[in-house]
Design an enzyme around this catalytic site. Sequence first.
Site, mmCIF file in Angstrom:
data_model
loop_
_atom_site.group_PDB
_atom_site.id
_atom_site.type_symbol
_atom_site.label_atom_id
_atom_site.label_comp_id
_atom_site.label_asym_id
_atom_site.label_seq_id
_atom_site.Cartn_x
_atom_site.Cartn_y
_atom_site.Cartn_z
ATOM 1 N N GLU A 178 0.830 -1.209 0.000
ATOM 2 C CA GLU A 178 0.000 0.000 0.000
ATOM 3 C C GLU A 178 0.867 1.263 0.000
ATOM 4 O O GLU A 178 0.530 2.262 -0.635
ATOM 5 C CB GLU A 178 -0.916 -0.036 1.231
ATOM 6 C CG GLU A 178 -1.808 1.165 1.434
ATOM 7 C CD GLU A 178 -3.025 1.199 0.515
ATOM 8 O OE1 GLU A 178 -2.860 0.954 -0.690
ATOM 9 O OE2 GLU A 178 -4.131 1.467 1.019
ATOM 10 N N THR A 226 -3.497 12.374 -5.359
ATOM 11 C CA THR A 226 -3.286 12.108 -3.929
ATOM 12 C C THR A 226 -2.569 13.281 -3.279
ATOM 13 O O THR A 226 -2.907 13.689 -2.163
ATOM 14 C CB THR A 226 -2.444 10.832 -3.742
ATOM 15 O OG1 THR A 226 -3.012 9.805 -4.527
ATOM 16 C CG2 THR A 226 -2.425 10.398 -2.293
#
Lengths: 308, 308
Positions: free
Chosen positions: A130, A183
Amino acid sequence: MNMNEIKIFSPATVANVACGFDVLGFCLDSVGDEMVIRKVDKKGVKITKIEGFDLPFESQLNVAGVSALAMYDAVKPDFGFEIEIHKNIKPGSGIGSSAASAVGSVFGMNELLGRPFSKTELTQFAIKGEALASKCEHADNLAPAVFGGFTLVKSLSPLEILQIPSPPNLYATIIYPQIEIKTSESRAILPKEVKLQDAITQWANFGSLIHSLHTDNYELMQKSLHDVIIEPYRSKLIPHYYEVKNEALNAGALGSGISGSGPSVFSLCEGIKAANNVRDAIEKVYSKTGIEFDIYVSRINTEGIKVL
Amino acid sequence: MNMNEIKIFSPATVANVACGFDVLGFCLDSVGDEMVIRKVDKKGVKITKIEGFDLPFESQLNVAGVSALAMYDAVKPDFGFEIEIHKNIKPGSGIGSSAASAVGSVFGMNELLGRPFSKTELTQFAIKGEALASKCEHADNLAPAVFGGFTLVKSLSPLEILQIPSPPNLYATIIYPQIEIKTSESRAILPKEVKLQDAITQWANFGSLIHSLHTDNYELMQKSLHDVIIEPYRSKLIPHYYEVKNEALNAGALGSGISGSGPSVFSLCEGIKAANNVRDAIEKVYSKTGIEFDIYVSRINTEGIKVL
């Protein structure tokens, strides 16, 4: 398919959940990736197939590969693994696409290895994958994918994950507007400091939400699903956010909020009928915008990732 | 004592409870005030006796009087009430002295009136009395006194109080160092803004604490009873705070923190034996300081205020 090969379903997830920013998440069952993990003679971790979206095959550059390598290096087996990824969750959609990949490879390998690792340990490996996607270590999408249901990531170091019960008739409606949110932008937009009074409101709501999940109290859930800290900032990145939210609430949603860092928006609903009504109401809003979108209705998936 | 007169026990309470600042509280049973409420022909609310501490007799200037008047004005009966206050909880000690007074009068009047009001309504009246003492409306000491056990004040307007279960073997040790902390100072010392990251840590701990209370999980309670927001500031006002806390934790406390705005310090413990050990450890610290102190061990009082 033989005993050296396993096919798995790795579910999409919703992180943050209004007042539970950065710590709470829940698991979906109507959307997720499928992956095949295969034990092979040749040492190492190799990604042999990727379908659905264009992602790197090099293990070190692929979320599923990185988490697989983290586990592989811990085990050091005298054989290897091949990974096939049939991706259904679009990267960047805000419903745990990278988490599904990161969790899928280590879950599958753990099954083929005879389950030496606990769910928390699987999550720990998946954090490494992740981190490749999100540039920082977090587990709020990973934990619900691994454990199912609602999870509270109490702390990252040491990793401590709590399974929070939820009422059986709880459903989610998710809209994914097909826009891209960087992001970096969704992070940069957040304040470094918040008003103490807002923080108090947030933890009152969060404690209350946890209590409502324990007591199957939908009315309290409705009163608790508010985010006074993050939503005012990140909602700006999602076109028609408040319109979607208002229509969802009008149509009977218990609460709505940004899924992860967006652009997906979740609504929690009591019962499938309410969830479908909410879907119809949101569809009506978004079909006027000219923005492409996907919309899902899902019960809360209490099982999490599983062998198919 | 006849049916027009009632004697009640109004318990001390601990507000804030580490990560639950401003919203969580719990009820004690080893210390509290006694009050007598009497129905009389003469209209109005009259305080006829105050023992223990020197407090004003004028109803409008007395916490118990102000909350009594709030209820009295709502009911407008053709009779009146007399109130006797036998005060054991020292005002300013940080264990809900004014809350016990504020709650006591309205609880007793409600009994004599045939219980027309719910517990939440009683708390609503008591808020008016509490506001006289603390100059602002809050309910985090009132709610546990009225409901017993642990309570979460989810919101003040509308007033919403949640009863949180707690494990049966949970005890509290409370030390009250007999120093005065000015409310104005304990408020002024708090920051207006806090780091988002600290706020996230706080609500992770708070959600986790609520979960631990629901699941009788002492180990998790221990991991959750941390306050990263308020304690660093208010601890400065309490002499030897960290020494007390460290010794309490070493002696087996699950967690320790400032009770209300201090100067009392609470420790939560699994079992009476641990609570007594913690008491002994804290006593050892404080007997060296030359500061007078009281120390109590109490089980969590799940009943709350009651008729004697």
